[in-house]
Design a protein around this motif. Structure first.
Motif, PDB file in Angstrom:
ATOM      1  N   MET A   1       0.830  -1.185   0.000  1.00 10.30           N
ATOM      2  CA  MET A   1       0.000   0.000   0.000  1.00 10.30           C
ATOM      3  C   MET A   1       0.873   1.246   0.000  1.00 10.30           C
ATOM      4  N   CYS A   2       0.366   2.272  -0.595  1.00  5.28           N
ATOM      5  CA  CYS A   2       1.077   3.555  -0.590  1.00  5.28           C
ATOM      6  C   CYS A   2       1.107   4.113   0.828  1.00  5.28           C
ATOM      7  N   HIS A   3       2.124   4.891   1.111  1.00  2.00           N
ATOM      8  CA  HIS A   3       2.247   5.484   2.442  1.00  2.00           C
ATOM      9  C   HIS A   3       3.085   6.748   2.368  1.00  2.00           C
ATOM     10  N   TRP A   4       2.998   7.538   3.403  1.00  2.00           N
ATOM     11  CA  TRP A   4       3.820   8.738   3.525  1.00  2.00           C
ATOM     12  C   TRP A   4       5.104   8.384   4.267  1.00  2.00           C
ATOM     13  N   ARG A   5       6.171   9.079   3.932  1.00  2.00           N
ATOM     14  CA  ARG A   5       7.428   8.968   4.672  1.00  2.00           C
ATOM     15  C   ARG A   5       7.676  10.320   5.329  1.00  2.00           C
ATOM     16  N   ARG A   6       7.890  10.285   6.642  1.00  5.75           N
ATOM     17  CA  ARG A   6       8.170  11.505   7.403  1.00  5.75           C
ATOM     18  C   ARG A   6       9.580  11.421   7.955  1.00  5.75           C
ATOM     19  N   VAL A   7      10.361  12.458   7.679  1.00  8.63           N
ATOM     20  CA  VAL A   7      11.756  12.488   8.140  1.00  8.63           C
ATOM     21  C   VAL A   7      11.944  13.742   8.985  1.00  8.63           C
ATOM     22  N   ARG A   8      12.507  13.524  10.169  1.00  6.43           N
ATOM     23  CA  ARG A   8      12.824  14.626  11.078  1.00  6.43           C
ATOM     24  C   ARG A   8      14.288  14.491  11.457  1.00  6.43           C
ATOM     25  N   ASN A   9      15.123  15.354  10.894  1.00  2.00           N
ATOM     26  CA  ASN A   9      16.559  15.305  11.177  1.00  2.00           C
ATOM     27  C   ASN A   9      16.857  15.963  12.520  1.00  2.00           C
ATOM     28  N   TYR A  10      17.712  15.309  13.296  1.00  5.05           N
ATOM     29  CA  TYR A  10      18.184  15.877  14.556  1.00  5.05           C
ATOM     30  C   TYR A  10      19.677  16.173  14.400  1.00  5.05           C
ATOM     31  N   TYR A  11      20.040  17.434  14.674  1.00  6.97           N
ATOM     32  CA  TYR A  11      21.432  17.865  14.544  1.00  6.97           C
ATOM     33  C   TYR A  11      22.051  17.916  15.942  1.00  6.97           C
TER      34      TYR A  11
END
Length: 79
Positions: free
Chosen positions: A1-11
């Motif tokens: 199934m299609c899905h969203w990808r969420r990316v949250r970079n931590y520096y």
């Protein structure tokens, strides 16, 4: 199934987070109504009975980057 990808970079060096724009990941399944491969003529009750009507939960990633965020670099807060 299609899905969203969420990316949250931590520096790590400045301890800031940067959320990237959500990205739609295509599943290439003709039985997923959100897929580019879903037939355009598959609609109505037939589609509801035979095809996925919901996306999966989003994939969530939080990479840890040993560096400074772009805002800190631009503002000159780099040590």
């Amino acid at each position: 199934m299609c899905h969203w990808r969420r990316v949250r970079n931590y520096y790590k060096r400045c301890r800031h987070y940067l959320d990237l724009p959500d990205e739609m990941i295509q599943c290439d399944d003709r039985h997923c109504k959100f897929s580019d491969r879903h037939p355009p003529d598959c609609r109505g009750p037939r589609c509801i009975q035979t095809c996925w009507q919901y996306r999966q939960f989003p994939q969530q990633y939080e990479p840890v980057i040993d560096g400074y965020c772009s805002t800190c670099i631009i503002m000159g807060h780099v040590n």
